[in-house]
Design an enzyme around this catalytic site. Structure first.
Site, PDB file in Angstrom:
ATOM      1  CG  HIS A 117      -1.851   1.354   1.293  1.00 39.84           C
ATOM      2  ND1 HIS A 117      -1.661   2.123   2.524  1.00 39.84           N
ATOM      3  CD2 HIS A 117      -2.411   1.999   0.484  1.00 39.84           C
ATOM      4  CE1 HIS A 117      -2.327   2.893   2.277  1.00 39.84           C
ATOM      5  NE2 HIS A 117      -3.099   2.937   1.128  1.00 39.84           N
ATOM      6  CB  SER A 118       0.727   4.173   0.495  1.00 41.20           C
ATOM      7  OG  SER A 118       1.191   5.540   0.614  1.00 41.20           O
ATOM      8  CG  MET A 119       5.615   4.267   1.757  1.00 45.24           C
ATOM      9  SD  MET A 119       6.920   4.192   2.946  1.00 45.24           S
ATOM     10  CE  MET A 119       6.920   2.514   3.580  1.00 45.24           C
ATOM     11  N   GLY A 120       4.731   2.988  -3.013  1.00 38.94           N
ATOM     12  CA  GLY A 120       5.016   2.052  -4.194  1.00 38.94           C
ATOM     13  C   GLY A 120       6.553   1.636  -4.564  1.00 38.94           C
TER      14      GLY A 120
END
Length: 285
Positions: A117-120
């Site tokens: 999630h998020s911190m790709g």
């Protein structure tokens, strides 16, 4: 919300096979902790939370996913119940990639899937550097690679230096209610229930109340980034590229935690592909 779905010795402490059992992996500066769901020999899935969150981010989603998988969700260093990095050390995407290496080495996983999630950048970079190990990647509202920005690098260095000068050892203490208010104000997309879930691992009880357990240094600019040339060089190696799909759902940045029933069916729908990117359309909220 954008969801993309793509199909040294460390001692691991995990003896209980019941859903949500605790995990601890020893690392040179302490421990990386997390939670485990599913059978011991199930299909391995490593779950990586977003910036300033913790592995509780997956508490509501994982119980809705296929039961034959072995889900390991970790608190990345400086988050949740995991150890902070040593003094003077920056938090960076490349360091998180090394953390993933330490965890999977401790778990003795040679092949696994990633749900991040998020911190790709840290999630996709591992797939690019170790494509032979990654079966699939599922990215939940992640932004991919962020090439070097010299201005942000300087800001991050300046922030660290100023932080080290001001550190006086004092911890800001909150009542539980005030901690809830602070997290809600900083993350308005979280539901109140989701805030309580994240605070299970995001708070530490101290004298007089509670303190946030995450390392304040995770808030600083990321000073170690790939160049644009390195980014392009990594892309062909990324295991998510040959086959992928993008899915748009109605929700927000934490839709997988707030409304997991929206995300869970996508897992089954996308298992026939090596990669899927799911996007949450906030315009529909």
């Amino acid at each position: 919300v954008l969801l993309v779905l793509f199909s040294v010795s460390y001692h691991v402490l995990c003896c209980v096979l019941s859903p949500g059992s605790e995990l601890s992996v020893s690392v040179p500066w302490g421990h990386i902790r997390g939670k485990v769901w599913g059978p011991d020999h199930g299909c391995p899935v490593l779950c990586l939370h977003g910036w300033a969150d913790n592995c509780g981010s997956f508490n509501t989603l994982i119980p809705l996913l296929p039961k034959e998988c072995r889900y390991v969700a970790v608190d990345l260093p400086g988050h949740g119940r995991s150890s902070h990095r040593p003094p003077g050390v920056f938090y960076s995407f490349s360091a998180y990639i090394a953390d993933v290496c330490r965890v999977v080495d401790g778990l003795q996983w040679n092949h696994f899937s990633i749900m991040g999630h998020s911190m790709g950048e840290s999630h996709t970079s591992f797939s690019a550097l170790y494509p032979e190990m990654v079966n699939a990647v599922i990215l939940l509202d992640a932004y991919g690679f962020l090439p070097t920005d010299p201005v942000m690098m300087r800001q991050g260095i300046d922030e660290m230096i100023q932080f080290e000068k001001k550190t006086n050892g004092k911890t800001r203490v909150y009542s539980y209610e005030k901690a809830v208010e602070r997290l809600l104000s900083a993350n308005p997309t979280l539901s109140e229930q989701s805030v309580h879930i994240l605070l299970e691992r995001g708070l530490a009880q101290v004298e007089g109340g509670f303190a946030f357990s995450r390392d304040l240094r995770v808030n600083f600019r990321n000073v170690v980034r790939t160049t644009l040339e390195q980014t392009f060089a990594c892309l062909p190696s990324c295991s998510c590229l040959p086959q992928h799909s993008v899915v748009t759902v109605t929700g927000d940045h934490h839709v997988h935690l707030n409304d997991p029933e929206i995300i869970a069916p996508l897992w089954t729908d996308t298992q026939g592909t090596n990669g899927t990117h799911a996007h949450t359309d906030t315009s529909k909220l």
